[in-house]
Design an enzyme around this catalytic site. Sequence first.
Site, mmCIF file in Angstrom:
data_model
loop_
_atom_site.group_PDB
_atom_site.id
_atom_site.type_symbol
_atom_site.label_atom_id
_atom_site.label_comp_id
_atom_site.label_asym_id
_atom_site.label_seq_id
_atom_site.Cartn_x
_atom_site.Cartn_y
_atom_site.Cartn_z
ATOM 1 N N TYR A 1 11.055 9.107 1.839
ATOM 2 C CA TYR A 1 11.099 8.036 0.836
ATOM 3 C C TYR A 1 11.817 8.421 -0.458
ATOM 4 O O TYR A 1 11.966 7.575 -1.337
ATOM 5 C CB TYR A 1 9.665 7.572 0.515
ATOM 6 C CG TYR A 1 8.949 7.017 1.731
ATOM 7 C CD1 TYR A 1 9.444 5.903 2.399
ATOM 8 C CD2 TYR A 1 7.790 7.616 2.230
ATOM 9 C CE1 TYR A 1 8.809 5.398 3.523
ATOM 10 C CE2 TYR A 1 7.144 7.113 3.344
ATOM 11 C CZ TYR A 1 7.661 6.006 3.991
ATOM 12 O OH TYR A 1 7.042 5.499 5.101
ATOM 13 N N GLU B 1 12.937 -9.066 2.307
ATOM 14 C CA GLU B 1 12.114 -7.912 2.698
ATOM 15 C C GLU B 1 12.923 -6.647 2.419
ATOM 16 O O GLU B 1 14.112 -6.582 2.772
ATOM 17 C CB GLU B 1 11.795 -8.025 4.200
ATOM 18 C CG GLU B 1 11.061 -6.829 4.763
ATOM 19 C CD GLU B 1 10.775 -6.981 6.270
ATOM 20 O OE1 GLU B 1 11.012 -8.083 6.834
ATOM 21 O OE2 GLU B 1 10.338 -5.996 6.873
ATOM 22 N N HIS C 1 3.887 -4.226 9.147
ATOM 23 C CA HIS C 1 3.767 -4.105 10.600
ATOM 24 C C HIS C 1 2.445 -4.635 11.144
ATOM 25 O O HIS C 1 2.195 -4.554 12.337
ATOM 26 C CB HIS C 1 3.936 -2.626 10.995
ATOM 27 C CG HIS C 1 5.046 -1.937 10.260
ATOM 28 N ND1 HIS C 1 6.355 -2.362 10.337
ATOM 29 C CD2 HIS C 1 5.035 -0.891 9.386
ATOM 30 C CE1 HIS C 1 7.106 -1.582 9.558
ATOM 31 N NE2 HIS C 1 6.337 -0.694 8.969
ATOM 32 N N ALA D 1 3.089 -0.501 4.886
ATOM 33 C CA ALA D 1 2.584 -0.572 6.265
ATOM 34 C C ALA D 1 2.080 -1.967 6.635
ATOM 35 O O ALA D 1 2.013 -2.305 7.821
ATOM 36 C CB ALA D 1 1.482 0.463 6.460
ATOM 37 N N HIS E 1 12.892 -2.215 2.424
ATOM 38 C CA HIS E 1 12.267 -0.941 2.779
ATOM 39 C C HIS E 1 13.194 0.182 2.343
ATOM 40 O O HIS E 1 14.415 0.082 2.500
ATOM 41 C CB HIS E 1 12.049 -0.812 4.286
ATOM 42 C CG HIS E 1 11.133 -1.856 4.829
ATOM 43 N ND1 HIS E 1 9.773 -1.806 4.653
ATOM 44 C CD2 HIS E 1 11.395 -2.999 5.498
ATOM 45 C CE1 HIS E 1 9.233 -2.874 5.204
ATOM 46 N NE2 HIS E 1 10.186 -3.618 5.724
ATOM 47 N N LEU E 2 12.605 1.263 1.874
ATOM 48 C CA LEU E 2 13.397 2.443 1.518
ATOM 49 C C LEU E 2 13.961 3.088 2.776
ATOM 50 O O LEU E 2 15.145 3.420 2.852
ATOM 51 C CB LEU E 2 12.514 3.443 0.764
ATOM 52 C CG LEU E 2 12.063 2.973 -0.623
ATOM 53 C CD1 LEU E 2 10.801 3.686 -1.050
ATOM 54 C CD2 LEU E 2 13.183 3.197 -1.625
ATOM 55 N N SER E 3 13.073 3.293 3.754
ATOM 56 C CA SER E 3 13.505 3.883 5.024
ATOM 57 C C SER E 3 13.973 2.769 5.954
ATOM 58 O O SER E 3 13.907 1.586 5.590
ATOM 59 C CB SER E 3 12.330 4.645 5.651
ATOM 60 O OG SER E 3 11.307 3.732 6.036
ATOM 61 N N PRO F 1 0.790 -1.224 0.000
ATOM 62 C CA PRO F 1 0.000 0.000 0.000
ATOM 63 C C PRO F 1 0.828 1.284 0.000
ATOM 64 O O PRO F 1 1.866 1.358 0.673
ATOM 65 C CB PRO F 1 -0.798 -0.073 1.307
ATOM 66 C CG PRO F 1 -0.701 -1.456 1.768
ATOM 67 C CD PRO F 1 0.444 -2.123 1.098
ATOM 68 N N ASN F 2 0.341 2.242 -0.749
ATOM 69 C CA ASN F 2 0.870 3.614 -0.811
ATOM 70 C C ASN F 2 2.203 3.737 -1.551
ATOM 71 O O ASN F 2 2.679 4.850 -1.767
ATOM 72 C CB ASN F 2 1.004 4.224 0.602
ATOM 73 C CG ASN F 2 -0.309 4.233 1.344
ATOM 74 O OD1 ASN F 2 -1.313 4.688 0.790
ATOM 75 N ND2 ASN F 2 -0.339 3.707 2.553
ATOM 76 N N ARG G 1 4.982 11.169 -2.208
ATOM 77 C CA ARG G 1 4.647 10.909 -0.805
ATOM 78 C C ARG G 1 5.862 11.099 0.092
ATOM 79 O O ARG G 1 6.876 10.422 -0.101
ATOM 80 C CB ARG G 1 4.190 9.447 -0.770
ATOM 81 C CG ARG G 1 4.009 8.866 0.575
ATOM 82 C CD ARG G 1 3.843 7.356 0.470
ATOM 83 N NE ARG G 1 3.645 6.835 1.788
ATOM 84 C CZ ARG G 1 4.027 5.631 2.177
ATOM 85 N NH1 ARG G 1 4.610 4.805 1.335
ATOM 86 N NH2 ARG G 1 3.818 5.259 3.410
ATOM 87 N N ASN H 1 8.357 -5.291 -0.589
ATOM 88 C CA ASN H 1 8.205 -4.115 0.272
ATOM 89 C C ASN H 1 6.709 -4.035 0.542
ATOM 90 O O ASN H 1 5.948 -3.557 -0.302
ATOM 91 C CB ASN H 1 8.715 -2.841 -0.401
ATOM 92 C CG ASN H 1 8.612 -1.643 0.538
ATOM 93 O OD1 ASN H 1 7.955 -1.715 1.573
ATOM 94 N ND2 ASN H 1 9.262 -0.542 0.176
ATOM 95 N N ARG I 1 12.440 4.483 13.218
ATOM 96 C CA ARG I 1 11.275 5.380 13.141
ATOM 97 C C ARG I 1 10.309 5.129 14.315
ATOM 98 O O ARG I 1 10.742 4.688 15.368
ATOM 99 C CB ARG I 1 10.619 5.203 11.763
ATOM 100 C CG ARG I 1 11.589 5.584 10.622
ATOM 101 C CD ARG I 1 10.958 5.397 9.266
ATOM 102 N NE ARG I 1 9.805 6.271 9.102
ATOM 103 C CZ ARG I 1 8.893 6.117 8.127
ATOM 104 N NH1 ARG I 1 9.032 5.138 7.242
ATOM 105 N NH2 ARG I 1 7.876 6.944 8.041
HETATM 106 C C1 DQA Z 1 8.222 1.399 4.013
HETATM 107 C C2 DQA Z 1 8.257 1.547 5.543
HETATM 108 C C3 DQA Z 1 6.886 1.320 6.147
HETATM 109 O O1 DQA Z 1 6.925 1.505 7.555
HETATM 110 C C4 DQA Z 1 5.879 2.290 5.572
HETATM 111 O O2 DQA Z 1 4.580 2.031 6.065
HETATM 112 C C5 DQA Z 1 5.888 2.320 4.088
HETATM 113 C C6 DQA Z 1 7.166 2.295 3.394
HETATM 114 C C7 DQA Z 1 9.596 1.760 3.393
HETATM 115 O O3 DQA Z 1 9.823 1.354 2.253
HETATM 116 O O4 DQA Z 1 10.402 2.446 4.003
HETATM 117 O O5 DQA Z 1 4.850 2.427 3.447
HETATM 118 O O6 DQA Z 1 7.943 0.044 3.713
#
Ligand code: DQA
Length: 148
Positions: A24, A99, A81, A78, A101-103, A11-12, A19, A75, A108
């Site tokens: 990101y 797995e 989690h 959210a 993640h960008l961040s 998602p997102n 965003r 990736n 965080r």
């Molecule tokens: C994310 C980290 C997640 O916590 C967040 O909800 C995202 C992006 C990342 O790529 O850093 O949507 O997966």
Amino acid sequence: MTSKVLLLSGPNLDLLGEREPAIYGTANLDDHVSTAREVAQRHGLVLEHLQSNHEGVLIEAIHAAREDVAAIVINAGALTHTSVALHDALAAFDGPVIEVHLSNPAAREPFRHTSFIAPVANGVVAGFGGLGYELAIEAVARLLEEDA
Ligand code: DQA
């Protein structure tokens, strides 16, 4: 037979580039997919990509991957989690799972510190921005070579 790698985006992530760029980055999802595809091709792998904002669509893609996909890079956004269901679907997939993640979620908010994906992943790449996609595909290639 060429090995297929499935890149899943949750998602997102379709909003990347617009965003929260301070977190990101300014590259969009297509940019990251192109990077991942180039690295995959260099290793003789074919990359397929699916982005969805719906948990069930991602779960069904993982089920389908059981047929003919060698490895999954995910990736989950959210859903990382929150999703026991994604955890269970990935547990039923036999190949390597990475797995990404960008961040760096561990640096965080506390609600990002738990990953339901990590226990069913071979490894996690987090906090390197777009470079993470390259590193994840490199890891997949290495794991598949070791398995061959
Ligand atoms: C994310 C980290 C997640 O916590 C967040 O909800 C995202 C992006 C990342 O790529 O850093 O949507 O997966």
